[in-house]
Scaffold this active site. Structure first.
Site, PDB file in Angstrom:
ATOM      1  N   GLY A 169       0.839  -1.200   0.000  1.00 32.83           N
ATOM      2  CA  GLY A 169       0.000   0.000   0.000  1.00 32.83           C
ATOM      3  C   GLY A 169       0.866   1.240   0.000  1.00 32.83           C
ATOM      4  N   GLY A 170       0.348   2.296   0.604  1.00 29.93           N
ATOM      5  CA  GLY A 170       1.081   3.559   0.640  1.00 29.93           C
ATOM      6  C   GLY A 170       2.413   3.439   1.352  1.00 29.93           C
ATOM      7  N   GLY A 404      24.228  11.341 -29.992  1.00 26.51           N
ATOM      8  CA  GLY A 404      23.785  12.067 -28.803  1.00 26.51           C
ATOM      9  C   GLY A 404      24.234  11.372 -27.534  1.00 26.51           C
ATOM     10  N   ALA A 405      24.388  10.050 -27.621  1.00 25.68           N
ATOM     11  CA  ALA A 405      24.813   9.301 -26.429  1.00 25.68           C
ATOM     12  C   ALA A 405      26.223   9.717 -26.010  1.00 25.68           C
ATOM     13  CB  ALA A 405      24.738   7.804 -26.707  1.00 25.68           C
TER      14      ALA A 405
END
Ligand SMILES: CCC(=O)SCCNC(=O)CCNC(=O)[C@H](O)C(C)(C)COP(=O)(O)OP(=O)(O)OC[C@H]1O[C@@H](n2cnc3c(N)ncnc32)[C@H](O)[C@@H]1OP(=O)(O)O
Length: 514
Positions: A169-170, A404-405
């Site tokens: 859960g949370g 770009g890498a």
């Protein structure tokens, strides 16, 4: 006085039993240690100082007024690891399933506040059924108090989470906000909603282990950074990791003066790269030959294996290593590897850990899956993380540095301090074949033998760019070095950068692509 002391001893004995012997036995039967046994293994002998041993919950509803346990399901306090102070909380599953009440949250918040005031790391040992259902919203508010503090502490003190039972859960969001998550195989799991809810909502049938066990989070989600086979091993690993980390954002990690380096490694490092530049090799071999012996602690080992990140030491000083991994997807950058690299770079930069990058990257992974799932934004995370890092930064290009890498992987133009390339480096917009196919398209199509023409043009492009010298001529790299020189050049670079100071422009905060 005797009676008074006796009362204290009895009260302590009661508290030490948590939820009682039967529940302790049941915990042991599951292969799990108790909250206190875990603290004993985590901390230096006899160093634990407990706080809030007699705290009890205030709830009256659903019969809770008759179920009170001193300490209320969480053991909190401080102690030392290898002589350095540390705050710790350890959730006690034997008390109401380790569920979090209002007072339990207050105990955790109290030590989080002290950890922040004293700029000391905090470790949470998690084993809990989540919000104490009988307490309702005050328990949820207690979680929020913790999450808020986790966020405030982020980048100020190291925060480590060890998942040693349920975390659902949370409750998962506190570990998720911390720097590193450790999980224990078979006995720990984390999920926002469990298998029953999954089945109701999506009709999927899945076990707790498959949904949120250590392996699932190590390989698929990346939520888990370190997997261990049992409670004893995981606590040893946490102790070990702490030796690489500073106490807070203003201090340095401990210097291990008695480091070892086997100089025979200098003779073998050049033979790691295969002759054929399209063949893979394990970048971890390169890392091992440059750093102090046996000092590499890989983080996120089973997630996004096309990038390797981890802590190491050079001449006894902690560094963070980020390296493309040619044996996995040829070392290409994709969504997960960009996220993994970015998060690690952020941690190192926040905590004054210099960064060493090994680069062998053929580019970004193409395809609709990557584009539609946001490789642009995720790749930008890594770019942003490196660009904003002000710690000493050194890059070694071993082979491919394409497109770009090349920019993203700690290039000089995004602020790296020293960039070296091995003679085998190829620094170019793309591989020679792809480049020749684009720029000589017409010439190739018009040729009597297009295949031969492509081969010729590929060789021409490779001759011009498949080397480090073009970049060296322009100062885009600082030097071309022999593989055997790597350790000494890197060590010297970090030494000369020891007092590096770099300020970022004044702002509230940047807007890192999320
Ligand atoms: C922040 C928002 C949230 O946390 S939402 C999540 C709320 N929690 C849940 O839904 C989980 C509820 N608990 C469970 O499903 C199970 O207890 C889990 C965690 C799977 C453990 O199962 P198992 O190992 O079989 O233990 P168990 O069920 O016998 O539990 C031991 C004792 O602990 C209790 N317990 C457990 N969870 C809670 C809880 N959240 N609040 C209050 N009590 C809880 C159980 O009732 C059980 O008590 P008892 O030993 O029967 O007296």
């Amino acid at each position: 006085m005797e009676d008074i002391n006796k009362k204290l001893i009895e009260k302590r004995e009661e508290a030490l039993l948590g939820g009682g012997q039967a529940r302790i036995d049941s915990q042991h039967k599951k292969g799990k240690l108790t909250a206190r046994e875990r603290i004993t293994l985590l901390l230096d002998e006899n160093s634990f100082q407990e706080m809030g041993m007699f705290v009890e919950h205030r709830s009256q509803d659903f019969g809770l007024d008759k179920q009170k346990y001193p300490g209320d399901g969480v053991v909190t306090g401080y102690g030392t690891i290898h002589g350095r102070p540390i705050y710790v909380f350890s959730q006690d599953f034997t008390v109401l399933g380790g569920s979090l009440s209002e007072t339990y949250a207050e105990k955790i918040c109290k030590i989080m506040d002290l950890a922040m005031k004293s700029q000391t790391p905090i470790i949470g040992l998690n084993d809990s059924g989540g919000a104490r259902i009988q307490e309702g919203v005050v328990s949820l508010a207690g979680y929020a108090d913790i999450f808020y503090r986790n966020t405030k502490a982020s980048g100020v003190i190291p925060q480590l989470s060890v998942i040693m039972g349920p975390c659902a859960g949370g409750a998962v969001y506190s570990p998720a906000l911390t720097d590193f998550v450790f999980m224990v195989e078979d006995t720990s799991y984390m999920f926002v909603t469990g298998p029953n809810v999954v089945k109701t909502v999506t009709h999927e049938e899945v076990t707790s282990e498959d949904l949120g066990g250590a392996k699932a989070h190590a390989e698929k989600s990346g939520v888990n950074h370190f997997t261990s086979p049992n409670d004893v091993t995981v606590l040893k690993e946490v102790r070990d990791l702490m030796t690489y980390l500073p106490q807070n954002w203003q201090s340095l990690a401990p210097h291990k003066k008695n480091f070892k380096f086997d100089s025979k490694k200098l003779e073998t490092i050049s033979s790691i790269l295969p002759e054929n530049n399209n063949m893979p090799y394990d970048i971890r071999e390169v890392i091992d030959q440059v750093i102090d012996d046996e000092s590499f602690r890989e983080v996120h080992k089973d997630f996004a294996t096309n990038i390797v990140v981890g802590f190491a030491r050079i001449e006894g000083r902690t560094i963070g290593v980020v390296a493309n991994q040619p044996i996995s997807l040829a070392g290409v950058l994709d969504i997960d590897s960009s996220r993994k690299g970015a998060r690690f770079v952020r941690f190192c930069d926040a905590f004054n850990i210099p960064l060493l990058t090994f680069e062998d990257v053929p580019g970004f992974l193409p395809g609709t899956d990557q584009e539609w799932n946001g490789i642009i934004a995720h790749g930008a995370k890594l770019l942003y993380a490196f660009s904003e890092a002000t710690v000493p930064r050194v890059t070694v290009i071993t082979r491919k540095a394409y497109g770009g890498a090349f920019d993203v992987m700690n290039s000089k133009n995004i602020g790296a301090d020293f960039n070296f390339a091995w003679p085998t480096a190829e620094i170019a917009v793309m591989g020679a074949k792809g480049a020749a196919e684009i720029i000589f398209r017409r010439e190739i199509a018009a040729a009597a033998d297009p295949v031969a023409k492509l081969t010729e043009k590929e060789a021409e492009y490779a001759e011009m760019f498949a080397n480090p010298y073009r970049a060296a001529e322009r100062g885009i790299i600082d030097d071309v070095i022999k593989p055997s020189e790597t350790r000494s050049r890197v060590a010297n670079a970090f030494k000369i950068l020891e007092n590096k100071k770099e300020e970022l422009p004044m702002k509230k905060h940047g807007n890192i692509p999320m």
